[in-house]
Design a protein around this motif. Sequence first.
Motif, PDB file in Angstrom:
ATOM      1  N   MET A  63      20.204  21.434  -0.320  1.00  0.00           N
ATOM      2  CA  MET A  63      19.117  21.555   0.655  1.00  0.00           C
ATOM      3  C   MET A  63      17.903  22.271   0.045  1.00  0.00           C
ATOM      4  O   MET A  63      16.764  21.928   0.341  1.00  0.00           O
ATOM      5  N   ASP A  64      18.179  23.250  -0.823  1.00  0.00           N
ATOM      6  CA  ASP A  64      17.076  23.972  -1.476  1.00  0.00           C
ATOM      7  C   ASP A  64      16.293  23.030  -2.388  1.00  0.00           C
ATOM      8  O   ASP A  64      15.073  23.140  -2.501  1.00  0.00           O
ATOM      9  N   ARG A  65      17.014  22.097  -3.022  1.00  0.00           N
ATOM     10  CA  ARG A  65      16.321  21.132  -3.893  1.00  0.00           C
ATOM     11  C   ARG A  65      15.318  20.318  -3.089  1.00  0.00           C
ATOM     12  O   ARG A  65      14.186  20.114  -3.511  1.00  0.00           O
ATOM     13  N   ILE A  66      15.770  19.869  -1.916  1.00  0.00           N
ATOM     14  CA  ILE A  66      14.884  19.045  -1.081  1.00  0.00           C
ATOM     15  C   ILE A  66      13.690  19.874  -0.603  1.00  0.00           C
ATOM     16  O   ILE A  66      12.540  19.439  -0.691  1.00  0.00           O
ATOM     17  N   GLU A  75       0.840  -1.209   0.000  1.00  0.00           N
ATOM     18  CA  GLU A  75       0.000   0.000   0.000  1.00  0.00           C
ATOM     19  C   GLU A  75       0.874   1.257   0.000  1.00  0.00           C
ATOM     20  O   GLU A  75       0.656   2.185  -0.754  1.00  0.00           O
ATOM     21  N   ILE A  76       1.870   1.227   0.890  1.00  0.00           N
ATOM     22  CA  ILE A  76       2.777   2.385   0.990  1.00  0.00           C
ATOM     23  C   ILE A  76       3.473   2.602  -0.355  1.00  0.00           C
ATOM     24  O   ILE A  76       3.599   3.718  -0.840  1.00  0.00           O
ATOM     25  N   TYR A  77       3.912   1.509  -0.933  1.00  0.00           N
ATOM     26  CA  TYR A  77       4.649   1.572  -2.195  1.00  0.00           C
ATOM     27  C   TYR A  77       3.787   2.222  -3.280  1.00  0.00           C
ATOM     28  O   TYR A  77       4.237   3.124  -3.984  1.00  0.00           O
ATOM     29  N   LYS A  78       2.544   1.756  -3.370  1.00  0.00           N
ATOM     30  CA  LYS A  78       1.649   2.294  -4.402  1.00  0.00           C
ATOM     31  C   LYS A  78       1.356   3.770  -4.156  1.00  0.00           C
ATOM     32  O   LYS A  78       1.332   4.578  -5.063  1.00  0.00           O
ATOM     33  N   LYS A  79       1.136   4.103  -2.888  1.00  0.00           N
ATOM     34  CA  LYS A  79       0.733   5.471  -2.551  1.00  0.00           C
ATOM     35  C   LYS A  79       1.893   6.468  -2.732  1.00  0.00           C
ATOM     36  O   LYS A  79       1.673   7.600  -3.143  1.00  0.00           O
ATOM     37  N   TYR A  80       3.097   6.038  -2.407  1.00  0.00           N
ATOM     38  CA  TYR A  80       4.196   7.015  -2.362  1.00  0.00           C
ATOM     39  C   TYR A  80       5.210   6.933  -3.494  1.00  0.00           C
ATOM     40  O   TYR A  80       6.094   7.764  -3.570  1.00  0.00           O
ATOM     41  N   TRP A  81       5.114   5.914  -4.340  1.00  0.00           N
ATOM     42  CA  TRP A  81       6.148   5.765  -5.365  1.00  0.00           C
ATOM     43  C   TRP A  81       6.372   7.041  -6.185  1.00  0.00           C
ATOM     44  O   TRP A  81       7.488   7.538  -6.297  1.00  0.00           O
ATOM     45  N   GLN A  82       5.266   7.600  -6.761  1.00  0.00           N
ATOM     46  CA  GLN A  82       5.419   8.773  -7.636  1.00  0.00           C
ATOM     47  C   GLN A  82       5.992   9.962  -6.866  1.00  0.00           C
ATOM     48  O   GLN A  82       6.838  10.686  -7.375  1.00  0.00           O
ATOM     49  N   LYS A  83       5.527  10.136  -5.630  1.00  0.00           N
ATOM     50  CA  LYS A  83       5.988  11.271  -4.825  1.00  0.00           C
ATOM     51  C   LYS A  83       7.493  11.157  -4.560  1.00  0.00           C
ATOM     52  O   LYS A  83       8.242  12.124  -4.678  1.00  0.00           O
ATOM     53  N   ILE A  84       7.914   9.953  -4.189  1.00  0.00           N
ATOM     54  CA  ILE A  84       9.333   9.746  -3.877  1.00  0.00           C
ATOM     55  C   ILE A  84      10.168   9.856  -5.148  1.00  0.00           C
ATOM     56  O   ILE A  84      11.249  10.453  -5.151  1.00  0.00           O
ATOM     57  N   PHE A  85       9.630   9.340  -6.247  1.00  0.00           N
ATOM     58  CA  PHE A  85      10.352   9.436  -7.517  1.00  0.00           C
ATOM     59  C   PHE A  85      10.572  10.906  -7.879  1.00  0.00           C
ATOM     60  O   PHE A  85      11.656  11.316  -8.272  1.00  0.00           O
ATOM     61  N   ARG A  86       9.520  11.724  -7.708  1.00  0.00           N
ATOM     62  CA  ARG A  86       9.628  13.150  -8.052  1.00  0.00           C
ATOM     63  C   ARG A  86      10.643  13.846  -7.148  1.00  0.00           C
ATOM     64  O   ARG A  86      11.437  14.668  -7.614  1.00  0.00           O
ATOM     65  N   LEU A  87      10.627  13.500  -5.864  1.00  0.00           N
ATOM     66  CA  LEU A  87      11.593  14.108  -4.933  1.00  0.00           C
ATOM     67  C   LEU A  87      13.028  13.787  -5.393  1.00  0.00           C
ATOM     68  O   LEU A  87      13.889  14.677  -5.453  1.00  0.00           O
ATOM     69  N   CYS A  88      13.253  12.539  -5.747  1.00  0.00           N
ATOM     70  CA  CYS A  88      14.592  12.125  -6.195  1.00  0.00           C
ATOM     71  C   CYS A  88      14.931  12.783  -7.525  1.00  0.00           C
ATOM     72  O   CYS A  88      16.068  13.176  -7.770  1.00  0.00           O
ATOM     73  N   MET A  89      13.921  12.915  -8.373  1.00  0.00           N
ATOM     74  CA  MET A  89      14.120  13.525  -9.687  1.00  0.00           C
ATOM     75  C   MET A  89      14.492  15.007  -9.528  1.00  0.00           C
ATOM     76  O   MET A  89      15.356  15.519 -10.240  1.00  0.00           O
ATOM     77  N   GLY A  90      13.841  15.680  -8.572  1.00  0.00           N
ATOM     78  CA  GLY A  90      14.179  17.079  -8.302  1.00  0.00           C
ATOM     79  C   GLY A  90      15.623  17.196  -7.835  1.00  0.00           C
ATOM     80  O   GLY A  90      16.299  18.187  -8.083  1.00  0.00           O
ATOM     81  N   TYR A  91      16.096  16.163  -7.176  1.00  0.00           N
ATOM     82  CA  TYR A  91      17.460  16.206  -6.628  1.00  0.00           C
ATOM     83  C   TYR A  91      18.504  15.922  -7.712  1.00  0.00           C
ATOM     84  O   TYR A  91      19.525  16.583  -7.778  1.00  0.00           O
ATOM     85  N   VAL A  92      18.252  14.900  -8.556  1.00  0.00           N
ATOM     86  CA  VAL A  92      19.289  14.504  -9.517  1.00  0.00           C
ATOM     87  C   VAL A  92      18.983  14.841 -10.980  1.00  0.00           C
ATOM     88  O   VAL A  92      19.893  14.850 -11.809  1.00  0.00           O
ATOM     89  N   ASN A  93      17.722  15.093 -11.295  1.00  0.00           N
ATOM     90  CA  ASN A  93      17.286  15.351 -12.671  1.00  0.00           C
ATOM     91  C   ASN A  93      17.820  14.303 -13.657  1.00  0.00           C
ATOM     92  O   ASN A  93      18.382  14.631 -14.697  1.00  0.00           O
ATOM     93  N   ASP A  94      17.682  13.061 -13.292  1.00  0.00           N
ATOM     94  CA  ASP A  94      18.099  11.948 -14.155  1.00  0.00           C
ATOM     95  C   ASP A  94      17.127  10.814 -13.826  1.00  0.00           C
ATOM     96  O   ASP A  94      17.144  10.289 -12.707  1.00  0.00           O
TER      97      ASP A  94
END
Lengths: 155, 196
Positions: A107-110, A4-23
């Motif tokens: 830190m600003d990215r996060i 459930e957690i995985y389904k609910k948060y995958w996109q959010k976590i992916f976007r957070l990581c994407m904002g950090y690395v842009n890859d």
Amino acid sequence: MFEEIYKKYWQKIFRLCMGYVNDRSLAKDLAQETFIVVLKKLPEFRNESKIDTWIFRIASNICLRQIERQKRYPKGNFPANLAEDDQASMEPKIKFLYQCISELPEMDRIIISLELEDVKQADIAHIVGLSSSNVRVKIHRIKEKLRIKFRGYGE
Amino acid sequence: MENNVDLNELWGKQRMNPPQVQEVVSQFSKIKKKNLAKVFAVNGLMLITIIAMVLLWQYVEPRLISTKVGILTMIIAIVGYLFVYNRLIPLLREVDENQSNRAFLEAAVKLKQQQKILQTSMLQLYFIVMTVGLCLCLYEYASLMPSPWSIITYSLTLIWIGFNWVYLRPMVIRREQGKLDGIIKGFESIQQQHEH
């Protein structure tokens, strides 16, 4: 529960990581790493904090840990990104936003990624370890920077 | 020129199909297995060396106390290395991700600094103890050889030790320190962003 957690948060976590690395490929790896830690630590989670704050804290620390990964596998040593998937077809403005965010200090990215993900500023303060007022000021400054960049976009 | 761009809306449009949950679960067990295999490899190699030394003791039957002390010294060096490798270094690698970014960075910097001290002193000590052990072991057998051979044996061994000491040891230490220094510097520069 994990599923459930995985389904609910995958996109959010992916976007957070994407904002950090842009890859996208790297962001996917970081998101996977986050969920591996979540899976490992879920039995220890005691509901002392909200689950989303908990997951974002883990994800942002894993992004910060990216430095270690870079030292272990310097850029260029990664295999070529074979899964560029749908990035090419993505709206240029979206790409531009993520590019601008990834050029900010770490830190600003996060902070801005969490803000854009609609995390409450008080929760952002808990995640990053700053006071709420400090977070508010930072968000204001970062948004201003982004707006200036977007004003120049397409000129 | 864009004036009224909705950042939240643009942000939310970035999506990627999540991999199957099973993929995460299997990756988790793969990582566990990989780490375990690495631990087994290092420990296995060291244990084989210890067994070889014990067998040497049994079959060659050293008469001088110096040889026995030498073998014991080398075994102690290996056991000490294994202790640090298996017990202490993993503790220093684990930084709890379940804390604020600020606390995480502080803990990471502190642990990396401790890891640097530990690794450097461990490697120094390992080289010293191994060298002493090897010289002690060699004494009995070299003394039984006719003198030109004992001189050659000792010279070759000392050259090998010298190579290790002057070239290999500083190189390994420098490489490990360099990696850790880079990581510490990176963490510290992010830490400074909290102050501004």
